[in-house]
Design a protein around this motif. Structure first.
Motif, PDB file in Angstrom:
ATOM      1  N   PRO A 141      42.643  57.136  32.510  1.00 39.74           N
ATOM      2  CA  PRO A 141      41.371  57.955  32.435  1.00 39.74           C
ATOM      3  C   PRO A 141      40.156  57.660  33.392  1.00 39.74           C
ATOM      4  CG  PRO A 141      42.162  57.282  30.110  1.00 39.74           C
ATOM      5  CD  PRO A 141      42.910  56.717  31.235  1.00 39.74           C
ATOM      6  N   LYS A 142      39.448  58.572  33.715  1.00 38.93           N
ATOM      7  CA  LYS A 142      38.418  58.153  34.761  1.00 38.93           C
ATOM      8  C   LYS A 142      37.358  57.443  34.221  1.00 38.93           C
ATOM      9  CE  LYS A 142      34.810  61.816  35.715  1.00 38.93           C
ATOM     10  NZ  LYS A 142      34.526  61.858  34.694  1.00 38.93           N
ATOM     11  N   GLU A 143      37.182  57.297  32.966  1.00 35.12           N
ATOM     12  CA  GLU A 143      36.225  56.426  32.400  1.00 35.12           C
ATOM     13  C   GLU A 143      36.655  54.940  32.598  1.00 35.12           C
ATOM     14  OE1 GLU A 143      36.049  60.235  31.087  1.00 35.12           O
ATOM     15  OE2 GLU A 143      37.873  58.976  30.409  1.00 35.12           O
ATOM     16  N   VAL A 144      37.882  54.816  32.744  1.00 30.97           N
ATOM     17  CA  VAL A 144      38.174  53.147  33.027  1.00 30.97           C
ATOM     18  C   VAL A 144      38.079  52.760  34.270  1.00 30.97           C
ATOM     19  CG1 VAL A 144      40.496  51.808  32.835  1.00 30.97           C
ATOM     20  CG2 VAL A 144      40.216  53.586  31.074  1.00 30.97           C
ATOM     21  N   LEU A 145      38.004  53.500  35.195  1.00 33.53           N
ATOM     22  CA  LEU A 145      37.608  53.189  36.771  1.00 33.53           C
ATOM     23  C   LEU A 145      36.443  52.984  37.093  1.00 33.53           C
ATOM     24  CD1 LEU A 145      40.058  55.748  38.541  1.00 33.53           C
ATOM     25  CD2 LEU A 145      40.596  53.485  37.604  1.00 33.53           C
ATOM     26  N   ILE A 186      37.269  34.841  58.649  1.00 28.35           N
ATOM     27  CA  ILE A 186      37.444  35.944  58.031  1.00 28.35           C
ATOM     28  C   ILE A 186      38.431  37.014  58.412  1.00 28.35           C
ATOM     29  CG2 ILE A 186      36.148  38.116  57.036  1.00 28.35           C
ATOM     30  CD1 ILE A 186      33.667  36.422  57.157  1.00 28.35           C
ATOM     31  N   ARG A 187      39.443  37.339  57.560  1.00 22.34           N
ATOM     32  CA  ARG A 187      40.517  38.392  57.879  1.00 22.34           C
ATOM     33  C   ARG A 187      40.520  39.314  56.864  1.00 22.34           C
ATOM     34  NH1 ARG A 187      40.384  37.244  62.395  1.00 22.34           N
ATOM     35  NH2 ARG A 187      41.967  35.998  63.683  1.00 22.34           N
ATOM     36  N   TYR A 188      40.764  40.609  57.378  1.00 18.70           N
ATOM     37  CA  TYR A 188      40.973  41.640  56.248  1.00 18.70           C
ATOM     38  C   TYR A 188      42.492  41.863  55.953  1.00 18.70           C
ATOM     39  CZ  TYR A 188      35.809  42.411  56.672  1.00 18.70           C
ATOM     40  OH  TYR A 188      34.577  42.612  56.597  1.00 18.70           O
ATOM     41  N   TYR A 189      42.963  42.275  54.710  1.00 17.60           N
ATOM     42  CA  TYR A 189      44.186  42.718  54.650  1.00 17.60           C
ATOM     43  C   TYR A 189      44.402  43.911  53.585  1.00 17.60           C
ATOM     44  CZ  TYR A 189      45.077  37.764  56.311  1.00 17.60           C
ATOM     45  OH  TYR A 189      45.136  36.793  56.872  1.00 17.60           O
ATOM     46  N   GLN A 190      45.227  44.749  53.966  1.00 12.52           N
ATOM     47  CA  GLN A 190      45.289  46.164  53.277  1.00 12.52           C
ATOM     48  C   GLN A 190      45.827  45.644  51.778  1.00 12.52           C
ATOM     49  OE1 GLN A 190      47.484  48.931  54.936  1.00 12.52           O
ATOM     50  NE2 GLN A 190      46.563  50.906  54.048  1.00 12.52           N
ATOM     51  N   ARG A 191      45.145  46.148  50.710  1.00 16.12           N
ATOM     52  CA  ARG A 191      45.539  46.124  49.339  1.00 16.12           C
ATOM     53  C   ARG A 191      45.468  47.523  48.676  1.00 16.12           C
ATOM     54  NH1 ARG A 191      47.401  42.510  51.116  1.00 16.12           N
ATOM     55  NH2 ARG A 191      47.357  40.320  50.358  1.00 16.12           N
ATOM     56  N   TYR A 192      46.255  47.801  47.720  1.00 14.01           N
ATOM     57  CA  TYR A 192      46.052  49.082  46.978  1.00 14.01           C
ATOM     58  C   TYR A 192      45.930  48.936  45.440  1.00 14.01           C
ATOM     59  CZ  TYR A 192      48.955  50.106  51.344  1.00 14.01           C
ATOM     60  OH  TYR A 192      49.292  50.369  52.545  1.00 14.01           O
ATOM     61  N   TYR A 193      44.775  48.236  45.191  1.00 19.75           N
ATOM     62  CA  TYR A 193      44.424  47.991  43.934  1.00 19.75           C
ATOM     63  C   TYR A 193      43.495  49.297  43.099  1.00 19.75           C
ATOM     64  CZ  TYR A 193      45.478  43.140  44.816  1.00 19.75           C
ATOM     65  OH  TYR A 193      46.261  41.848  45.093  1.00 19.75           O
ATOM     66  N   LEU A 194      43.767  49.394  41.871  1.00 24.00           N
ATOM     67  CA  LEU A 194      42.568  50.010  41.377  1.00 24.00           C
ATOM     68  C   LEU A 194      41.665  49.143  40.748  1.00 24.00           C
ATOM     69  CD1 LEU A 194      44.735  52.889  39.221  1.00 24.00           C
ATOM     70  CD2 LEU A 194      43.406  53.345  41.310  1.00 24.00           C
ATOM     71  N   ASN A 195      40.171  49.517  40.889  1.00 22.56           N
ATOM     72  CA  ASN A 195      39.163  48.694  40.284  1.00 22.56           C
ATOM     73  C   ASN A 195      38.871  49.410  39.174  1.00 22.56           C
ATOM     74  OD1 ASN A 195      37.022  47.048  40.393  1.00 22.56           O
ATOM     75  ND2 ASN A 195      36.061  48.012  41.667  1.00 22.56           N
ATOM     76  N   MET A 196      38.817  48.548  37.924  1.00 22.41           N
ATOM     77  CA  MET A 196      38.657  49.313  36.536  1.00 22.41           C
ATOM     78  C   MET A 196      37.850  48.426  35.798  1.00 22.41           C
ATOM     79  SD  MET A 196      42.864  49.302  35.235  1.00 22.41           S
ATOM     80  CE  MET A 196      42.850  47.714  34.954  1.00 22.41           C
ATOM     81  N   ASP A 197      37.365  48.824  34.670  1.00 21.53           N
ATOM     82  CA  ASP A 197      36.706  48.236  33.583  1.00 21.53           C
ATOM     83  C   ASP A 197      37.617  47.604  32.648  1.00 21.53           C
ATOM     84  OD1 ASP A 197      35.758  47.502  30.886  1.00 21.53           O
ATOM     85  OD2 ASP A 197      33.896  48.588  31.475  1.00 21.53           O
ATOM     86  N   ARG A 198      37.817  46.275  32.826  1.00 18.81           N
ATOM     87  CA  ARG A 198      39.155  45.784  32.062  1.00 18.81           C
ATOM     88  C   ARG A 198      39.094  45.982  30.586  1.00 18.81           C
ATOM     89  NH1 ARG A 198      43.263  41.495  31.543  1.00 18.81           N
ATOM     90  NH2 ARG A 198      43.970  42.132  29.635  1.00 18.81           N
ATOM     91  N   TYR A 199      37.943  46.098  29.924  1.00 19.81           N
ATOM     92  CA  TYR A 199      37.760  45.914  28.556  1.00 19.81           C
ATOM     93  C   TYR A 199      38.277  47.437  28.237  1.00 19.81           C
ATOM     94  CZ  TYR A 199      35.824  46.279  24.014  1.00 19.81           C
ATOM     95  OH  TYR A 199      35.599  46.554  22.427  1.00 19.81           O
ATOM     96  N   PHE A 209      40.193  49.376  29.860  1.00 18.82           N
ATOM     97  CA  PHE A 209      41.821  49.866  30.055  1.00 18.82           C
ATOM     98  C   PHE A 209      42.255  49.059  28.982  1.00 18.82           C
ATOM     99  CE2 PHE A 209      45.492  47.447  31.805  1.00 18.82           C
ATOM    100  CZ  PHE A 209      46.373  48.563  32.355  1.00 18.82           C
ATOM    101  N   ASP A 210      42.013  47.797  28.432  1.00 24.04           N
ATOM    102  CA  ASP A 210      42.760  47.478  27.191  1.00 24.04           C
ATOM    103  C   ASP A 210      42.571  48.342  25.861  1.00 24.04           C
ATOM    104  OD1 ASP A 210      43.671  45.270  28.620  1.00 24.04           O
ATOM    105  OD2 ASP A 210      42.527  43.605  27.564  1.00 24.04           O
ATOM    106  N   LYS A 211      41.233  49.052  26.040  1.00 23.84           N
ATOM    107  CA  LYS A 211      41.088  49.772  24.929  1.00 23.84           C
ATOM    108  C   LYS A 211      41.924  51.077  24.898  1.00 23.84           C
ATOM    109  CE  LYS A 211      37.230  50.725  23.000  1.00 23.84           C
ATOM    110  NZ  LYS A 211      35.708  51.297  22.587  1.00 23.84           N
ATOM    111  N   TYR A 212      42.141  51.512  26.126  1.00 26.85           N
ATOM    112  CA  TYR A 212      42.759  52.640  26.314  1.00 26.85           C
ATOM    113  C   TYR A 212      44.389  52.316  25.886  1.00 26.85           C
ATOM    114  CZ  TYR A 212      45.820  55.716  29.246  1.00 26.85           C
ATOM    115  OH  TYR A 212      46.940  56.505  29.683  1.00 26.85           O
ATOM    116  N   LEU A 213      44.964  51.294  26.492  1.00 23.97           N
ATOM    117  CA  LEU A 213      46.199  51.138  26.176  1.00 23.97           C
ATOM    118  C   LEU A 213      46.398  50.873  24.323  1.00 23.97           C
ATOM    119  CD1 LEU A 213      47.615  48.128  28.760  1.00 23.97           C
ATOM    120  CD2 LEU A 213      47.896  50.618  28.893  1.00 23.97           C
TER     121      LEU A 213
END
Ligand SMILES: Cc1cc2nc3c(=O)[nH]c(=O)nc-3n(C[C@H](O)[C@H](O)[C@H](O)COP(=O)(O)OP(=O)(O)OC[C@H]3O[C@@H](n4cnc5c(N)ncnc54)[C@H](O)[C@@H]3O)c2cc1C
Length: 349
Positions: free
Chosen positions: A60-64, A82-95, A97-101
């Motif tokens: 759900p959008k609220e978790v992001l 300093i180096r940059y590396y490509q990553r594909y994470y979703l940035n979430m509110d962890r609490y 996310f746990d409540k959603y699960l």
């Protein structure tokens, strides 16, 4: 009443198990709440995204939270590289996310907000003591599952708990200036044999890291000064500080799945990446594997064997990360890789 299974902990591992168990009398006990949230970077890695997609689940959008991340800015405070590396994470509110699960767990499963304080096995029955706001109550079950993360009570009671641990410390700062939002991974061998991170989450900036347990507070403070100076940022206005221990598996024997009715899933079983501390995908995978084993067999020895087999690929994947860790955490190897720019992306500012 004797439950079939008592699940201790409703993080990603426990809530996945509880969601997928079929035709069992299940009690789940968890002590996470707004005053006791799991400290976490809250980044959902592609492996975890794929596992959720496998069950047709969406976030759900609220978790992001903002910003969403495409790369990690990796820095070494000593070599100043300093180096940059490509990553594909979703940035979430962890609490959230746990409540959603937890919200996906079927209603026939009893959930208690409380802390499991003791487990005793007598005549093949587990007696589980749970402290809630009001009282201490005892519950009985044929099996217990430790889904209670690092320093699990089930692991301490029934198995060895001598796996290497770090102390993870995080501070949150109010940060309205979003002009320089980023996700950084920080190496600094002067203060830590592990890594640290900086992540923006809506109007907050989190700075955290994993530190050797001895003198962890001082090392955190010293590193914080070094990071603030290196990046020219202000880390003085602390909104909140949190800490917890985190496992770092080193050997195959660090992974314990359990037997004879006492099982471990998620980080409690040692399922966490020793290189990046990414653990949500392993928690979901192991919770799913144990649920399938319980659903297929009633005989506990068969459950143990089936679960052990199902998580073998996960164990191998994590052991390979022990090797990856050598390249990431050895100062000289890391700096050679960073200098050569292997797999890095060029950033035009
Ligand atoms: C600082 C930090 C940052 C991290 N960042 C990331 C990240 O960005 N992405 C990622 O994938 N992984 C990350 N990890 C790892 C990840 O958080 C864990 O591997 C993952 O949460 C493990 O899930 P789990 O369900 O096994 O256990 P947990 O998520 O630890 O859940 C355990 C649950 O059990 C409850 N509990 C514990 N003891 C008891 C008890 N006695 N009685 C009742 N309830 C109990 C806890 O309150 C909690 O709700 C991070 C870890 C740390 C420490």
């Amino acid at each position: 009443m004797v439950y079939d299974i008592i699940v201790i902990g409703l993080g990603p591992a426990g809530s996945t198990l509880a969601r997928l168990l079929k035709n069992k009398k299940v009690l789940a006990v968890d002590n996470q709440n707004t005053l006791n949230k799991k400290p976490c970077g809250g980044l959902l890695a592609p492996d975890a995204q794929k596992l959720l997609a496998h069950y047709d689940l969406v976030i759900p959008k609220e978790v992001l939270v903002s910003p969403q991340i495409f790369s990690v800015k990796t820095m070494d405070l000593e070599s100043k590289m300093i180096r940059y590396y490509q990553r594909y994470y979703l940035n979430m509110d962890r609490y959230l996310f746990d409540k959603y699960l937890v919200s996906l767990i079927p209603k026939n499963i009893n959930i208690i907000n409380g802390r499991c304080i003791d487990i005793v096995k007598e005549d093949n029955i587990f007696n589980v003591a749970v402290r809630t706001n009001k009282e201490i109550k005892k519950y009985k079950a044929l099996s217990v599952v430790g889904a209670d993360g690092c320093s699990s009570i089930v692991r301490r009671k029934f198995y060895k708990d001598n796996m290497m641990k770090y102390m993870a410390i995080q501070e949150w700062y109010k940060c309205t200036d979003k002009s320089n939002s980023f996700y950084s991974c920080i190496f600094d061998r002067k203060t830590s044999s592990s890594c640290s991170w900086l992540i923006h989450k809506d109007e907050y900036l989190i700075y955290g890291g994993a530190f050797d347990i001895t003198n962890c507070k001082q090392k955190f403070e010293i590193q914080k000064q070094r990071v603030a100076k290196f990046l020219d940022i202000d880390l003085s206005n602390v909104y909140k500080k949190e800490a917890c221990q985190v496992y770092r598996p080193k050997y195959y024997c660090d992974f314990i799945t359990g037997k004879n009715g006492a099982y471990l899933i998620g980080e409690a079983a040692g399922f966490i990446s020793p290189s990046s501390f990414e653990g949500i995908s392993s928690a979901i995978k192991s919770g799913e594997s144990l649920a399938k084993s319980f659903n297929k067999y009633n005989d506990l020895s068969k459950v143990s064997t089936s679960y052990k087999h199902k998580v073998l690929p996960l164990k191998i994947k994590l052991i390979l990360k022990v090797i990856k860790r050598v390249f990431m955490y050895n100062y000289f190897l890391r700096n050679i890789i960073m200098k050569l720019g292997i797999s890095s992306i060029k950033v035009n500012k």
